[in-house]
Enzyme design. Structure first.
Site, PDB file in Angstrom:
ATOM      1  N   TYR A  49       0.782  -1.198  -0.069  1.00 55.14           N
ATOM      2  CA  TYR A  49       0.179  -0.105   0.041  1.00 55.14           C
ATOM      3  C   TYR A  49       0.904   1.296   0.030  1.00 55.14           C
ATOM      4  CZ  TYR A  49      -4.218   3.040   1.738  1.00 55.14           C
ATOM      5  OH  TYR A  49      -4.837   4.028   2.052  1.00 55.14           O
ATOM      6  N   LYS A  94      -0.639  -1.147  -4.744  1.00 56.99           N
ATOM      7  CA  LYS A  94      -1.652  -0.077  -4.641  1.00 56.99           C
ATOM      8  C   LYS A  94      -0.852   1.235  -5.032  1.00 56.99           C
ATOM      9  CE  LYS A  94      -5.534   1.570  -1.599  1.00 56.99           C
ATOM     10  NZ  LYS A  94      -5.121   3.094  -1.733  1.00 56.99           N
TER      11      LYS A  94
END
Lengths: 297, 297
Positions: B131, B159
């Site tokens: 992330y 991500k």
């Protein structure tokens, strides 16, 4: 109370536990040196990495071993709910004051930060020090917001993150903030490399990282500046430039000071919580050489 | 699994508790709409403001109500020790994958971040999504570091926080990252305003905030882009520009989407943890008008 040298000790720890004995030794060194206050669970004390229970334990240990020296306890957390609980714990432990930063995950708006200080100050029975540290909180206080928060009941001090390097600019910066806060609210400088300049510029206190490990060194600078011996304070700080250079090189003071504590035998390596790491290899040797040269080893 | 629309629901809460019924309703809407995966306890799910116990409870509720839809659970924390505990909880709850950001208080060095992913990926039995969200973690990944982390066992997706607005630059950005990661690692765009451009540029997934509240709207964009109907995807996203403008105006998507959930009756106000606040007064009315205009009310 929130004047002079406020020394911030490390909280040595590893993946299993806090090294309570090492923490107590650090506190006792500060008391023996005669610091003006002890700041437990500041950024240097790694408050952000500890559970509520661990923080309550450290607050109690600090107070128990501080003798007559006032203990300021950090109560910052991401959530107001948790700050209020930590404030209760700190007061129950016997803290003389609390230190609160607008710690953030989602970047905070001014009104959200004001609301935090408003809610917390309304629930405190000890003085509060506003902790302005954009390097870790990523929140930028405006002077106007400092003025509004400083007018809240119980706010006693503002810990600012440094001052301009040029003395006249530093005096102007401190005077500008002073004009916006009530006269009884003290202003304390942090960012150790800026401390002599900040104290010479009229700051009442130094919230000090090196004060937590080398209290005599930090006291000499503080006493000189507070007695008006500005050139002496400046010279004592400039002598430490190799240390300030390492702070800049390693993204702040924490990793350097924690490594220094390990080198001095005051903390077992590793003394920082992963993912944070103390210095290794050549960088560690470089720090050892600097400490030796400065007579801090 | 980590392709298509991954929808990130809010975790509605107030100072007393999480509104579990509201959370379950949000999850059930996502399942009914047919999203490709559900991202529980992302930034939109306010993971950073919850205790370990609260996070375990939300992970279990998400899995229990997700039916056949895979649930990705956020396990980020400031300390590696806590991330490992959260990883165990997420897997025990039945998460199909976990999402890990290099959350920071002290700014992190590249080697510290690599060490975090190395330690966590070695202990996981489900896939991990990296992330990358500098807006909340304040950590800037280099592509080189992404490449090293993506080569760790179990890393299944990255991500990313957006792409350049210009389509050719976006394609180049995705291609550059793709060349550095193993072929089985998917790349997902986040930052909803960039999603159509990112999907058109070759991203495999959209890790979506509005997908958590308006799944049909986000699915239409995702399906168009993934089927090669690039102009349609772009037009559907451009139609939502008044919403993207509010995201920019309010320091990100969270406060806007939480307020929207309140306006739609899907969360009781206040639904964010203090010090965070949903929109009030004129700003709230402005959002209500935008939702009405866009047919989202």
């Amino acid at each position: 109370m929130l004047t002079g040298l406020s020394a911030f000790p490390l909280t040595p720890m590893n993946e299993s536990a806090i090294d309570e004995a090492a923490f107590v030794r650090l506190v006792e060194r500060l008391v023996a040196a005669g610091v003006d206050s002890i700041g437990a669970l500041g950024s240097t004390g790694n408050y952000a990495y500890l559970s509520r229970e661990e923080r309550a334990r450290i607050a109690r240990l600090a107070v128990a071993h501080a003798g007559d020296v006032p203990v300021i306890v950090g109560i910052s957390a991401l959530r107001t709910r948790d700050v209020l609980a930590l404030a209760e714990d700190a007061q129950a432990a016997g803290a003389s004051a609390v230190l609160l930063a607008p710690m953030s995950y989602q970047p905070l708006a001014d009104e959200e930060v004001f609301g935090l200080y408003e809610a917390v100050s309304a629930r405190l029975s000890v003085p509060l020090c506003v902790y302005d540290n954009p390097g870790t909180t990523r929140f930028q206080f405006s002077d106007e917001l400092h003025g509004r928060i400083a007018a809240l009941p119980g706010v006693a001090s503002i810990k600012i993150p440094g001052v301009p390097a040029e003395p006249a600019a530093a005096r102007e910066r401190v005077a500008r903030l002073r004009a916006l806060v009530p006269p009884e609210v003290t202003i304390g400088v942090s960012g150790d490399a800026f401390a002599a300049t900040g104290l010479n510029a009229g700051c009442d206190a130094w919230y000090s990282v090196i004060g937590g490990l080398f209290p005599e060194t930090a006291l000499a600078i503080t006493r000189a500046a507070r007695a008006g011996r500005q050139e002496e304070a400046t010279a004592l700080s400039q002598r430490l430039e190799p240390l300030w250079a390492l702070f800049r090189q390693h993204g702040g003071s924490l990793r350097v000071v924690a490594t220094a504590a390990e080198l001095l035998g005051l903390a077992e390596p590793p003394s920082l919580p992963l993912p944070l790491r103390t210095l290794a290899g050549q960088e560690r040797q470089q720090l050892a050489a600097v400490l030796e040269t400065l007579g801090l080893a």
